[in-house]
Design a protein around this motif. Structure first.
Motif, short mmCIF file in Angstrom:
data_model
loop_
_atom_site.label_atom_id
_atom_site.label_comp_id
_atom_site.label_asym_id
_atom_site.label_seq_id
_atom_site.Cartn_x
_atom_site.Cartn_y
_atom_site.Cartn_z
N GLN A 116 11.23 -9.10 5.49
CA GLN A 116 10.25 -8.92 6.66
C GLN A 116 10.00 -7.53 7.17
OE1 GLN A 116 13.04 -10.91 9.25
NE2 GLN A 116 11.74 -12.55 9.47
N ILE A 117 10.92 -6.48 6.73
CA ILE A 117 10.36 -5.16 6.83
C ILE A 117 9.40 -4.79 5.86
CG2 ILE A 117 11.39 -2.80 6.71
CD1 ILE A 117 12.28 -3.93 9.31
N GLU A 118 9.50 -5.33 4.58
CA GLU A 118 8.58 -4.65 3.77
C GLU A 118 7.32 -5.46 3.94
OE1 GLU A 118 10.54 -6.35 0.30
OE2 GLU A 118 11.70 -4.40 -0.23
N GLN A 119 7.23 -6.63 4.57
CA GLN A 119 6.16 -7.29 4.97
C GLN A 119 5.32 -6.49 6.41
OE1 GLN A 119 6.20 -11.32 5.89
NE2 GLN A 119 4.30 -11.47 7.00
N LEU A 120 6.33 -5.99 7.06
CA LEU A 120 6.00 -5.52 8.42
C LEU A 120 5.20 -3.91 8.05
CD1 LEU A 120 6.54 -5.10 11.55
CD2 LEU A 120 7.85 -3.27 10.92
N CYS A 121 5.50 -3.32 6.75
CA CYS A 121 5.09 -2.23 6.33
C CYS A 121 3.72 -2.54 5.48
CB CYS A 121 6.08 -1.32 5.51
SG CYS A 121 7.46 -0.77 6.40
N GLU A 122 3.52 -3.56 4.93
CA GLU A 122 2.46 -3.76 4.34
C GLU A 122 1.23 -4.30 5.50
OE1 GLU A 122 2.98 -7.12 1.80
OE2 GLU A 122 4.68 -6.02 0.60
N GLU A 123 1.65 -4.91 6.35
CA GLU A 123 0.75 -5.12 7.43
C GLU A 123 0.26 -3.80 8.07
OE1 GLU A 123 2.52 -9.54 8.58
OE2 GLU A 123 3.35 -7.87 9.72
N ALA A 124 1.25 -2.95 8.23
CA ALA A 124 0.90 -1.63 9.08
C ALA A 124 -0.14 -0.66 8.17
CB ALA A 124 1.99 -0.85 9.25
N VAL A 125 0.07 -0.69 6.91
CA VAL A 125 -0.78 -0.15 6.07
C VAL A 125 -2.20 -0.87 6.07
CG1 VAL A 125 -1.38 0.86 3.62
CG2 VAL A 125 0.84 1.06 4.68
N GLU A 126 -2.28 -1.93 6.05
CA GLU A 126 -3.35 -2.99 5.78
C GLU A 126 -4.31 -2.77 7.24
OE1 GLU A 126 -5.07 -7.74 5.83
OE2 GLU A 126 -2.83 -6.90 5.53
N TRP A 127 -3.73 -2.88 8.24
CA TRP A 127 -4.42 -2.77 9.44
C TRP A 127 -4.62 -0.99 10.01
CZ3 TRP A 127 -7.19 -6.66 11.10
CH2 TRP A 127 -7.01 -7.97 10.64
N GLY A 128 -3.59 -0.13 9.65
CA GLY A 128 -3.70 1.22 10.12
C GLY A 128 -3.26 1.33 11.28
N PHE A 129 -1.75 0.76 11.56
CA PHE A 129 -1.11 0.70 12.88
C PHE A 129 -0.85 2.29 12.88
CE2 PHE A 129 -0.15 -3.78 12.13
CZ PHE A 129 -1.13 -4.24 13.06
N TYR A 142 5.14 5.54 2.27
CA TYR A 142 4.98 6.91 1.63
C TYR A 142 3.51 7.03 1.26
CZ TYR A 142 5.20 11.21 -1.32
OH TYR A 142 5.00 12.26 -1.93
N GLY A 143 2.71 8.22 1.71
CA GLY A 143 1.52 8.37 1.39
C GLY A 143 0.48 7.87 2.34
N SER A 144 1.04 7.09 3.29
CA SER A 144 0.05 6.30 4.26
C SER A 144 0.13 7.45 5.54
CB SER A 144 0.66 4.98 4.72
OG SER A 144 1.71 5.18 5.53
N GLU A 145 -0.56 6.69 6.73
CA GLU A 145 -0.85 7.69 7.88
C GLU A 145 -0.20 6.89 8.83
OE1 GLU A 145 -4.92 7.92 8.76
OE2 GLU A 145 -5.36 9.05 7.48
N THR A 146 0.80 5.81 8.54
CA THR A 146 1.53 5.21 9.69
C THR A 146 2.95 5.95 9.77
OG1 THR A 146 0.24 3.07 9.08
CG2 THR A 146 2.82 3.07 10.18
N ALA A 147 3.29 6.06 10.50
CA ALA A 147 4.64 6.91 10.89
C ALA A 147 5.91 5.93 10.74
CB ALA A 147 4.63 7.59 12.46
N VAL A 148 6.93 6.28 10.80
CA VAL A 148 8.23 5.30 10.81
C VAL A 148 9.06 5.93 11.98
CG1 VAL A 148 10.25 4.88 9.54
CG2 VAL A 148 8.41 5.30 8.24
N ALA A 149 9.09 4.77 12.81
CA ALA A 149 10.02 5.02 14.14
C ALA A 149 11.26 4.03 14.14
CB ALA A 149 9.16 4.74 15.28
#
Length: 232
Positions: free
Chosen positions: A34-47, A65-72
């Motif tokens: 689910q975490i991996e899916q969450l990250c894929e969605e974040a990159v897809e939508w640009g969260f 890594y390499g995306s503009e999405t931060a990890v909190a």
């Protein structure tokens, strides 16, 4: 925010609500898949960020890594009654794992006891331990009266945090428009306001944004984005 009588706001110029959203998954039964899916969605939508349990930070950092999405991730979550020493160590560990945003829960019991100086000192120690990461301070508005919310927002500002946040999403109620407005009015642009808890639709997001929220914590980010796309 009442669910029985939805409030509709005028159409807003939210060019892309994704940049307001912390795509969040903090349930205790959360899995690695689910975490991996969450990250894929974040990159897809640009969260703006994903917010994940501490145990999954390393995987989220690798996935993003390499995306503009931060990890909190979270500190003292969800009750806030860990010792300050423990919260500082949690913060340092999360930073070492690659977190660039920290959502911490204050000691709610100390706040309700009027010990605002001690709460402020703890926040300041977390900010120092974060080594430049953005610290979002959860004050859990559902337990507080108006004066306590104002006093705590001022304490968050003085302590050097980046955001004051309404809720964990694990309390009796989540974000309310009137609370967001009060926190934003008190902060006066000195820090941001994050609304979280029960935000499930594009209309919810718009209401919180109008009230003054500059970040939205939600597990419904994908559905909100689909609603936004459908509204274009």
């Amino acid at each position: 925010m009442s669910r029985s009588t939805p409030i509709i706001v005028p159409e807003m110029s939210i060019l892309n609500p994704a940049r307001l959203i912390d795509h969040t998954l903090l349930k205790p039964q959360t899995t690695l898949k689910q975490i991996e899916q969450l990250c894929e969605e974040a990159v897809e939508w640009g969260f703006a960020a994903v917010c994940v349990p501490p145990a999954f930070v390393e995987r989220a950092v690798a996935c993003l890594y390499g995306s503009e999405t931060a990890v909190a991730s979270v500190v003292g979550f969800p009750c806030g009654y860990d010792s300050t020493t423990s919260k500082v160590r949690q913060t340092e560990e999360l930073g070492s794992l690659g977190c660039t945003e920290i959502d911490m829960v204050i000691s709610i019991g100390l706040a309700l006891s009027g010990e605002f100086a001690r709460v402020e000192d703890e926040i300041a120690q977390i900010v120092l331990a974060s080594a430049g990461a953005k610290v979002k301070v959860i004050i859990e508005c559902c337990y507080l009266d108006r004066l306590q919310k104002i006093a705590l927002t001022d304490a968050v500002v003085r302590a050097g945090a980046a955001y004051v946040k309404t809720s964990t999403g694990f309390g009796p109620s989540g974000a309310k428009v009137e609370d967001v407005h009060l926190l934003a009015e008190t902060a006066q642009g000195r820090i941001g306001v994050k609304a979280a808890g029960g935000i499930k639709s594009l209309n919810d997001l718009r209401l919180m944004s109008v009230a003054g929220a500059s970040r939205i914590g939600t597990s419904s980010g994908v559905e909100i984005m689909r609603q936004w796309v459908a509204s274009l």
